[in-house]
Scaffold this motif. Structure first.
Motif, PDB file in Angstrom:
ATOM      1  N   ASP A 105      11.354  19.178  16.539  1.00 28.93           N
ATOM      2  CA  ASP A 105      10.811  18.201  17.682  1.00 28.93           C
ATOM      3  C   ASP A 105      11.574  16.932  18.032  1.00 28.93           C
ATOM      4  OD1 ASP A 105       8.784  19.842  18.000  1.00 28.93           O
ATOM      5  OD2 ASP A 105       7.146  18.718  17.193  1.00 28.93           O
ATOM      6  N   GLN A 124      13.575  16.393  21.244  1.00 28.96           N
ATOM      7  CA  GLN A 124      13.425  15.039  21.998  1.00 28.96           C
ATOM      8  C   GLN A 124      14.664  14.320  22.437  1.00 28.96           C
ATOM      9  OE1 GLN A 124      10.270  13.490  23.067  1.00 28.96           O
ATOM     10  NE2 GLN A 124      11.847  12.100  23.952  1.00 28.96           N
ATOM     11  N   GLN A 157      14.805  16.382  26.140  1.00 23.31           N
ATOM     12  CA  GLN A 157      13.905  15.683  26.875  1.00 23.31           C
ATOM     13  C   GLN A 157      14.233  14.579  27.185  1.00 23.31           C
ATOM     14  OE1 GLN A 157      10.215  15.822  24.481  1.00 23.31           O
ATOM     15  NE2 GLN A 157      10.287  18.051  24.267  1.00 23.31           N
ATOM     16  N   SER A 158      15.074  13.519  26.287  1.00 24.89           N
ATOM     17  CA  SER A 158      15.276  12.394  26.854  1.00 24.89           C
ATOM     18  C   SER A 158      16.156  12.446  28.071  1.00 24.89           C
ATOM     19  CB  SER A 158      16.053  11.670  25.733  1.00 24.89           C
ATOM     20  OG  SER A 158      15.093  11.383  24.576  1.00 24.89           O
ATOM     21  N   GLU A 213      14.267  12.833  30.979  1.00 27.81           N
ATOM     22  CA  GLU A 213      13.440  11.454  31.292  1.00 27.81           C
ATOM     23  C   GLU A 213      14.302  10.264  32.034  1.00 27.81           C
ATOM     24  OE1 GLU A 213      11.367  10.438  27.788  1.00 27.81           O
ATOM     25  OE2 GLU A 213      10.032  12.172  27.800  1.00 27.81           O
ATOM     26  N   LYS A 258       7.457  23.986  24.950  1.00 27.78           N
ATOM     27  CA  LYS A 258       7.711  22.535  24.785  1.00 27.78           C
ATOM     28  C   LYS A 258       7.772  21.899  26.053  1.00 27.78           C
ATOM     29  CE  LYS A 258       7.600  19.737  21.380  1.00 27.78           C
ATOM     30  NZ  LYS A 258       6.520  20.073  20.732  1.00 27.78           N
ATOM     31  N   TRP A 282       5.652  18.836  27.904  1.00 32.41           N
ATOM     32  CA  TRP A 282       6.081  17.488  28.479  1.00 32.41           C
ATOM     33  C   TRP A 282       5.827  17.404  29.550  1.00 32.41           C
ATOM     34  CZ3 TRP A 282      10.189  17.015  32.204  1.00 32.41           C
ATOM     35  CH2 TRP A 282      10.665  15.873  32.394  1.00 32.41           C
TER      36      TRP A 282
END
Length: 1763
Positions: free
Chosen positions: A64, A68, A72-73, A76, A317, A321
């Protein structure tokens, strides 16, 4: 090991990339590219396989973290165009919070629905919203969620009022209509759009990907390794056991690992069970497939490349998200919805949302759950897109349902379950009906899946295979969807809605036509049916459709045009069905009483007949609506009423009713149970609304349009009774036939049933539209007739009433006007009782009564009338008038055919010949006549002019028959019957009828003259007669009462006289007589033959139970009776042994330290009990006495029976014979040993009574002598050597003297039996008669039982003496006397050794090592053990030393030690107002201060300074009281000294009396100060023990005195608080998984995960569930639990015993709701909880379980150890 290493390698491999990776740069690079899609895919292809799925053991934390940062960052950053932490915060700030709550429910979470305001039962609130809403003051229903729905707070369509809670209340200032996207820049919108498109596309691609070894275009990894997973998928076919067994074989794992695999597969839908190269995984796959394919289809297993699994993990995931990001802003949510619903390149149904839905059944459980959650938080939370999604859902409906039929997962995890979120919104449902023709689609899909038809096109459910039955269950969910669509009725209709609804109705009628006439039956004649036909499927279908049919009628009722069209369509469908049924039936003509009718020849008993007629029944419902909505009167020209053929309408319903009558008459016995069951359900409350009730209505509709004579002739013909009633001389009864008895019996029953049917056709007018009544009148009448049977609980009433589609019965609205509520006590439940004024509406022939109900009601009502002194006749009640459409039905009562039939039955009753008629037939005839008379009376009363009354029954009944036969008139026959001796039962009814006739005649005569003045005269006469009757009854009752009182007075006088004569005998039981009768009854078992006191002590000397001044009760013989052989036997030391059945159990009820680890039984030394009482041994008895030899014979028989049973049946009994358990032969109480009854030891009245100092010296010498003697015994047993040189023993103390054993051999044997049993149970060891710990365990059990009883008396606020039940008294006496004798059965030096060590704790002894610290000894246990073990020392003492004196010294010494204990542990003083103390108290306070200061000098700074003597004395006094009370009980039962009367009551001054009884000064400190110089050194010894400092400074367990009684934990008042607590409880073993059966321990408050594989532990070599394991840690094997989801209390004892017990939570109607089925709010009932607590404190849980298992054998078969 390898796994751990590879885990460690992961970060290092990524480290370089990790450090060089910049989130910001990646995001800005993405911002420049044109093809974002390709770029992101490339990034994912590179990183995902490096983060996820690198070894057999997944490591979620590091995965995770890396995902992230690396994955994912950047997304974002790209989305916000700046650092996400600030960008997302800005979004959240600008966001208007949604008014929809949308909280998604977890499994087991409480949900609330308001029964007054919810649009339908699916509208629910979460706990937070509910508590902040108006609905908590309304009638609400509480249930636990199955998981998956969401909270409807804020949805205005879900609630009739109060749609918002305080939190979601909209601000007035909000302009709700503005577009949430207005706040975002166009740039931002474009970026969001791009990111969401890419991520959602990626997730959909991966989750719907079905190749195991390659990846979608653009995601191929740069370097490909040979690593695979063997992935096991969930299905609903295989059991846990099969999967566990298979995995152990296939992947060679332990059972624990296999259980963990199986649990995960069941929860997430899949789990990798092996990691390695392709061949390695393929091997495991082949073993699994081979092992599971024998019985059914094999488990689904795939060998998948690790990179595929990795991308699928990240796809889940990514969906998480997305769900998380859209939570920041409604605008983002809207963009995601737009992306999801945008059409793809393939056109129709190609959006990403469509793709997910259509692949639903191919996905595994975990993936489905995740995307369903996303749909809920996005599409369903945005009203605009919810609508668009609903349209797509409706378009795909057919395919989705077809996939669901093939899929084997539960509906909860299928996308089809979202229908409840869409179809229950009224506007949406109507839109889908009009635009997508949803109603038709659902019904067509349903009909398509039921393919089996017979030649006529009807459904055929012949012997379903398992697969078909499974499909049939699946298909039923479609009916649920249809119910959602129809659940809210439209208020206004558009033309389009009318058109589509009627189109839907057409398809529905097609469905009903397939059901009309299905499962036909033919009567079996000659031999019994061979195979029971399948009937359940058809009834299941009928039950499921019941509400749909009702709802369609309700829809029709809201619009006249729809109703008229629907009526026409239904009529056409019925005509079509009938034309298919005409089986060449030949026409015949019937004639009777001057009327004739044409009909067809048809015999129910010979032809096919079916109970399923939904088309006719729907038409009947619509026909009533025509009348109710007044359409029939306003638009008669639009209705095809003139074309109706009434005989056709009534034909099939009539056949159905005749079938029921013939089954009752026993004509269809050979058709087996399937037909009986069908008839049962036809009348059952679940089906009757759309079956039996509608058939009756159809008969009423037909009859209202026919000549009543014609109707009755057709009925007679179908009942096959026409030949009996139509013959010219039917009144003389067909003697010619003198037929077979069975036939006569059958015809009688059929006649009764037919008369009942006529009553129902004329009398059932409580449906709005048939009679002029309100909607609530019908339900009032139902309740009234249920309560006429007996008072009923709320839940019983609800079960007896039909529910509508909202699960409501409408009962609450009307119950108060027909019934009053009576609250329950500590057991039982609240009951509704009928209000007396409603009894006159009772109708004996109520159409919903079964035969049993009818006879019960009749009996109850007659009894009631007798009690009230009324006439016991039960005349018919007054009925409401018919509506105009049905008005002609009353003419049935006055038509010629009926009068002919009534006359015939009355004539048979006048000349009773061999059983050709029956009393119940006559009763029905009288009832019918009564109905007709009441009808006429009503019409007369309501008519203004005489000419209005067209109903003239009195005239017709008084008219004799026609010329040739000249039969008597009905009236004449009634007058004849009035005094017939064989009809006494009916006399009252006939009298009532004749009276009514007279009344009607006078009314008719009067109505000619308009005066109504004298109308009440005839009534007046009746009343005077009635009053006389009443007065006579009253007088008789009064005389009887006086006679009773006189007899009672005589008896009590005789009793008192007898008691006075035998005063001494009764002295002991007078108080008990007052206390309770039950104990005085019990006392008869023990006869006391002697005078009570022969001691010279004068009666006014104070009683003392210990010490030289002890009162000596005189010699008395105790004679008891054996319950097995009924012989009387005196209790003597040398006589036959008598024993009490007893139950010994380990206990932690008084424990102050539940964390203490259990001791090792082999090496544990139980000599000293710690004051925390963490484990004790409790002995209880039922008090029944047997000879020891009788008991042994009985127990051997029990053992033999058990061996035989084991060979026959492999089930447990409620007792475990292997453990020595048996049931008491008299009261069946669980027992596991017996206590011998011993005579009281007579104290020697020796004069040698030394003072304390002298005794300390003597005992010191004796102990030394014993030490040396015991040392000699150890190496070699040479007793001859002299002892003198070692240590001179006191000359009167002979160490080698072996005293004679005073007891007979049987008593010795029983002493050993009980001792061994206590030792075995208390230490959990195998029996060993030689073990030196046996006597210790017996003394300890005696002390523990005394302590437990003393606490009980305090808790129940009862006096110390005189309030114990006899069985506990006997038990304590036997225990104390057994304790003093048990040394005779053990080895004497051993017991002396125990005495020496016990005494060493008080008087330091250099030869005893490791004496315990004074704070680690429970003083009552010490007192009991020292006093009881002293016997072994005293037996070798011939100095005449008084035992009493020694006991007193020991007692005083231990009392001082206890005071020291209390002062050492007394807490710092609370700041309270010091009270003024009197002189006496000052001395005590001073003494306390002195002693405390002395202690401080010895102990030092560990003791705080206390200035207040008052505080110290209060500490001592309250702290020592339980010990003194325990000592009093002990000495009382040991010596049999009666207790002073002051201790038999709770009066003031108890302290002084108690001290006196125990030979103590009431200022206890005098004990110390009086002998200070002797006690000071002892005190010093106690205080300098190293353990003292350690304990006081917090090293050990410090118990403060008095010990508070333990209670069960405090429970919340509202049960939903518990459900909420349980829903947030996760299983401690399986990483955050919700527990399925959370269970609360009521002793310590722990929440456990019960009844699941995950929390099983091993206990003594056996797998046990969490609860069983917990009972051994917390309750020494006994446990009390509350199963939160089931709302039931669970009692467990050991591994094999358990039972369920009523929970302490009740609803407002005083009922428990086990299983939470009814959902009424539950609140804690403190009395019931106290009752459970009392059972626990009394150590009666095991006994309660035994009784429950004896009463209910099914409890024995449950594997309690798995809970």
């Amino acid at each position: 090991m390898a796994a751990a290493e590879s885990d460690r390698e992961v970060p290092s491999a990524l480290c370089t990339e990790f450090l060089n990776f910049s989130v910001k740069d990646t995001a800005s690079k993405w911002l420049q590219v044109t093809d974002l899609y390709k770029e992101v895919y490339h990034h994912l292809a590179r990183y995902v396989p490096k983060i996820y799925c690198l070894g057999p053991n997944l490591n979620p934390q590091s995965e995770d973290l890396l995902a992230q940062m690396l994955l994912q960052s950047p997304l974002e950053w790209y989305l916000c165009g700046e650092d996400p932490s600030t960008g997302l915060a800005k979004l959240e700030q600008n966001n208007q919070p949604s008014q929809l709550c949308g909280h998604v429910f977890k499994v087991g979470e409480p949900t609330y629905s308001c029964r007054e305001c919810a649009a339908d039962p699916t509208c629910v609130l979460c706990m937070q919203c509910f508590l902040g809403s108006v609905h908590k003051e309304h009638r609400y229903r509480m249930t636990t969620s199955g998981g998956g729905g969401f909270c409807d707070c804020g949805d205005t369509e879900a609630w009739k009022k109060g749609p918002y809670c305080q939190k979601h209340e909209p601000n007035i200032s909000d302009s709700c209509q503005e577009d949430p996207l207005a706040h975002l820049s166009t740039d931002m919108i474009a970026r969001c759009y791009n990111v969401f498109s890419v991520v959602l596309k990626y997730a959909v691609d991966m989750l719907t990907w079905d190749k195991e070894d390659e990846l979608p275009l653009g995601l191929e990894p740069p370097d490909r390794s040979d690593t695979y997973y063997c992935m096991l998928f969930n299905d609903e076919v295989h059991t846990y056991e099969q999967v566990i067994y298979t995995l152990q074989k296939a992947v060679n794992c332990t059972q624990k690992e296999a259980v963990s695999f199986a649990t995960t597969v069941d929860r997430d839908g899949r789990k990798s069970v092996r990691f390695g190269d392709f061949a390695f995984c393929e091997l495991a796959k082949s073993v699994i497939v081979r092992n599971t394919s024998r019985q059914s289809k094999p488990l689904r297993v795939q060998v998948m490349h690790s990179s595929v699994v990795a991308h699928q993990c990240f796809a889940l995931k990514a969906l998480h998200w997305l769900g998380h990001v859209i939570g920041y802003s409604d605008a983002l949510r809207r963009i995601l919805c737009q992306v999801g619903l945008e059409r793809g390149p393939e056109g129709e149904n190609s959006s990403l949302v469509d793709t997910l839905m259509l692949c639903d059944s191919k996905m595994w459980k975990g993936a489905r759950n995740v995307y369903h959650q996303l749909f809920m938080s996005s599409l369903l939370m945005d009203l605009k897109y919810k609508k668009l999604f609903a349209i797509q859902f409706a378009k795909n409906y057919r395919r989705l349902q077809t996939d669901f039929m093939e899929d084997d997962h539960e509906r909860v995890v299928s996308v089809t379950s979202l229908s409840v979120q869409l179809f229950t919104v009224p506007t949406m449902a109507r839109m889908l009906i009009t635009e997508e023709n949803l109603m038709t689609t659902i019904i067509r899909t349903f009909v398509d899946h039921l393919r089996h038809r017979d030649l006529q096109g009807r459904f055929q459910f012949e012997r379903y295979t398992a697969q078909q039955a499974f499909k049939f269950r699946r298909v039923q969910s479609l009916i649920g969807d249809l119910k959602y669509v129809l659940i809210s009725r439209p208020t206004e209709w558009s033309d389009q809605l009318r058109e589509k609804f009627l189109e839907g109705l057409d398809t529905f009628l097609e469905l009903l036509k397939c059901m009309q006439g299905m499962d036909p039956v033919v009567r079996q004649v000659g031999q019994h049916i061979e195979m029971e036909p399948e009937w359940e499927a058809a009834f299941t279908l009928q039950m499921k459709l019941t509400h749909i049919i009702s709802m369609i009628q309700e829809w029709c009722a809201t619009d006249e045009r729809v109703l008229i069209e629907a009526y026409k369509k239904c009529l056409t469908a019925l005509t079509h069905c009938h034309s298919g049924f005409a089986d060449g039936e030949q026409p015949i003509t019937l004639s009777m009483c001057g009327h004739s009718v044409d009909t067809i020849r048809y015999c129910v008993s010979q032809e096919k007949v079916s109970i399923h007629l939904p088309v006719s029944r729907l038409l009947a419902g619509l026909h009533v609506l025509l009348s109710k909505m007044e359409v029939a009167y306003r638009f008669p020209e639009q209705l095809p009423l003139s074309e109706l053929s009434p005989p056709m309408l009534i034909e099939h319903p009539l056949r159905c009713l005749v079938l029921c009558a013939q089954v009752h008459a026993g004509m269809w016995r050979r058709n087996g149970f399937s037909l009986v069951n069908q008839i049962y359900y036809y009348h059952n409350v679940k089906c009757r609304v759309e079956m039996f009730d509608k058939d009756l209505i159809m008969l009423q509709a037909g009859a209202s349009m026919m000549d009543p004579n014609h109707f009755l002739m057709i009925v007679l013909s179908r009942f096959e009774l026409y030949h009996i009633f139509s013959s010219a001389d039917c009144r003389k009864r067909y003697n010619r036939e003198n037929a077979n008895k069975d036939v006569v019996q059958q015809n009688n029953t059929l006649t009764e049933e037919m008369l009942h049917l006529i009553m129902m056709v004329v009398g059932e007018r409580f449906e709005a539209g048939i009679g002029q009544v309100e909607g609530c009148d019908e339900i009032k009448r139902e309740i009234l007739h249920q309560l006429c049977i007996r008072p009923m609980a709320h839940s019983e009433l609800v079960k007896a009433l039909p529910e509508n589609e909202n699960k409501e019965t409408g009962m609450e609205r009307v119950i108060d006007c027909v019934a009053s509520f009576k609250k329950p006590g500590v057991t039982g439940r609240g009951l509704y009782e009928l209000r007396p004024e409603c009894a006159k509406q009772f109708n004996l022939y109520f159409h919903h009564y079964s035969r049993a109900d009818q006879s019960k009601a009749e009996e109850a009502q007659r009894k009631l009338k007798r009690q009230n002194g009324e006439d016991t006749a039960l005349p018919p009640p007054v009925l409401p008038p018919f509506c105009p459409l049905f008005a002609s039905l009353v003419n049935i009562l006055q038509c010629d055919v009926l009068l002919g039939m009534l006359g015939a039955v009355l004539q048979w009753a006048v000349e009773p010949s061999a059983g050709h008629w029956s009393e119940s037939m006559l009763q029905r005839v009288l009832h019918l006549i009564g109905m007709a008379l009441l009808e006429e009376q009503q019409q007369l009363e309501n008519s203004s002019e005489d000419n209005d009354v067209y109903f003239n029954f009195t005239l017709k009944m008084s008219r004799p028959g026609e010329a040739p036969s000249n039969t008597a008139s009905v009236l004449a026959l009634l007058e004849n019957l009035q005094n017939a001796p064989h009809l006494e039962v009916h006399e009252g009814m006939i009298r009532w009828l004749l009276k009514t006739v007279a009344g009607i005649k006078t009314m008719r005569e009067r109505s000619a003259s308009a005066s109504t003045v004298t109308a009440s005269e005839s009534r007046g006469q009746e009343e005077t007669a009635c009053d006389k009757d009443k007065a006579e009854r009253k007088r008789k009752a009064e005389m009887a009462r006086l006679r009773r009182e006189k007899v009672m007075a005589q008896m009590s006088e005789m009793q008192r006289h007898f008691i006075n004569e035998n005063k001494e005998l009764f002295q002991q039981s007078l108080e008990e007589l007052d206390a309770s009768t039950s104990t005085s009854l019990e006392h008869r078992r023990i006869k006391i033959v002697s005078h009570r006191y022969c001691s010279p002590a004068s009666s006014d000397a104070a009683l003392a139970c210990v010490g030289p001044r002890r009162s000596r009760p005189g010699e008395k013989r105790q004679v008891v009776t054996c319950i097995l052989c009924q012989e009387e036997q005196e209790i003597r030391a040398d006589g036959k042994a008598m024993v009490l059945a007893a139950f010994v159990q380990r206990s932690t009820v008084m424990s102050k330290n539940r964390t203490r680890p259990p001791h090792d039984p082999k090496h544990y030394d139980p000599l000293f009990m710690h004051p925390d009482l963490s484990f004790g041994t409790h002995t209880g008895s039922c008090g029944h006495i047997m000879h020891s030899h009788c008991w042994q014979r009985y127990f051997e028989a029990v053992q033999a029976k058990e061996q035989r049973r084991q060979q026959r049946l492999r089930v447990h009994t409620s007792y475990d014979v292997g453990n020595g358990e048996f049931l008491c032969p008299l009261c069946e109480c669980l027992s596991n040993t017996v206590i011998p009854l011993l005579p009281r030891t007579m104290g020697s009245s020796s004069c040698e009574q030394p003072g304390l100092g002298q005794w300390l010296k003597i005992s010191g010498q004796q102990i030394k002598a014993m030490h040396s003697a015991h040392r000699k015994l150890q190496p070699v047993s040479t007793v001859e050597e002299t002892v003198e040189e070692e240590c001179p023993a006191p000359e009167v103390f002979t160490v080698d003297y072996i005293p004679t054993n005073p007891y007979s051999s049987t008593i010795k044997e029983m002493l050993a039996t009980f001792g061994t049993a206590t030792y075995k149970v208390g230490l959990k060891v195998h029996p060993n008669e030689q073990d030196p710990r046996i006597p210790i365990m017996c003394w300890s059990s005696c002390a523990y039982t005394i302590q437990s009883i003393e606490r009980l008396l305090v808790d129940e606020k009862k006096p110390l003496f005189g309030s114990l039940p006899c069985r506990q008294d006997d038990c304590l006496s036997s225990l104390a006397r057994f304790g003093s004798a048990c040394w005779t059965a053990a080895c004497q030096p051993t017991v002396q050794g125990h005495f020496i060590r016990l005494l060493a704790a008080l008087i330091p002894d250099p030869q005893v090592e490791a004496s315990p610290c004074i704070l680690d000894v429970d003083m009552l246990h010490l007192l009991v053990s020292v006093v009881l073990s002293y016997g072994s020392v005293h037996s070798q003492d011939s100095s005449g030393l008084s035992v009493d004196a020694v006991q007193l010294h020991l007692f005083h010494l231990i009392t001082v030690a206890h005071m020291v204990q209390i002062l050492l542990t007394s807490g710092p003083e609370e700041v309270t107002m010091e009270q003024e103390s009197g002189e006496a108290e000052r001395g005590e306070e001073e003494g306390a201060c002195r002693l405390y200061n002395t202690l401080r000098t010895h102990v030092g700074s560990s003791l705080p300074e206390v200035a207040s003597g008052w505080h110290l004395w209060r500490c001592v006094k309250t702290g020592i009281l339980p010990y003194l009370r325990g000592a009093a009980l002990f000495f009382h039962h040991l010596h049999g000294v009666p207790a002073p009367p002051e201790l038999h009551a709770l009066c003031p001054g108890q302290w002084e009396v108690l001290c006196g009884y125990l030979s103590l000064p009431s200022n206890l400190l005098q004990l110390f100060h009086g002998q200070q110089e002797l006690l000071e050194p002892l005190l010093h010894g106690w205080c300098t023990h190293p353990g003292i400092q350690q304990t006081l400074q917090g090293g050990g367990v410090l118990v403060s005195f008095p010990r508070e009684s333990n209670s069960l934990i405090d429970l919340p008042d509202d049960y939903s608080a518990l459900i909420n607590q349980a829903s947030s409880f996760t299983c401690p073993k399986s990483g955050g998984d919700k527990s399925r059966a959370p269970t609360l321990c009521l002793v310590c408050g722990s929440m456990l995960c019960s009844q699941s594989y995950c929390c099983q532990t091993e206990l003594e070599g056996e797998d046990v569930g969490a609860c069983t394991a917990h009972t051994f840690a917390c309750g020494a094997g006994v446990g009390i639990f509350l199963r939160v989801r089931e709302s039931q209390v669970l009692f467990l004892a050991g591994k094999t015993k358990g039972c369920f017990y009523a929970p302490p939570y009740l609803d407002d109607y005083g009922e428990t709701d086990q299983g939470l089925r009814r959902g009424n709010p539950l609140h804690l009932c403190h009395e019931r909880y106290r009752k459970i607590q009392k059972l626990w404190r009394q150590h009666n849980i095991t006994e309660e379980i035994g009784h429950a298992q004896e009463a209910n054998q099914t409890l024995v078969g449950i594997d309690w150890q798995h809970l």
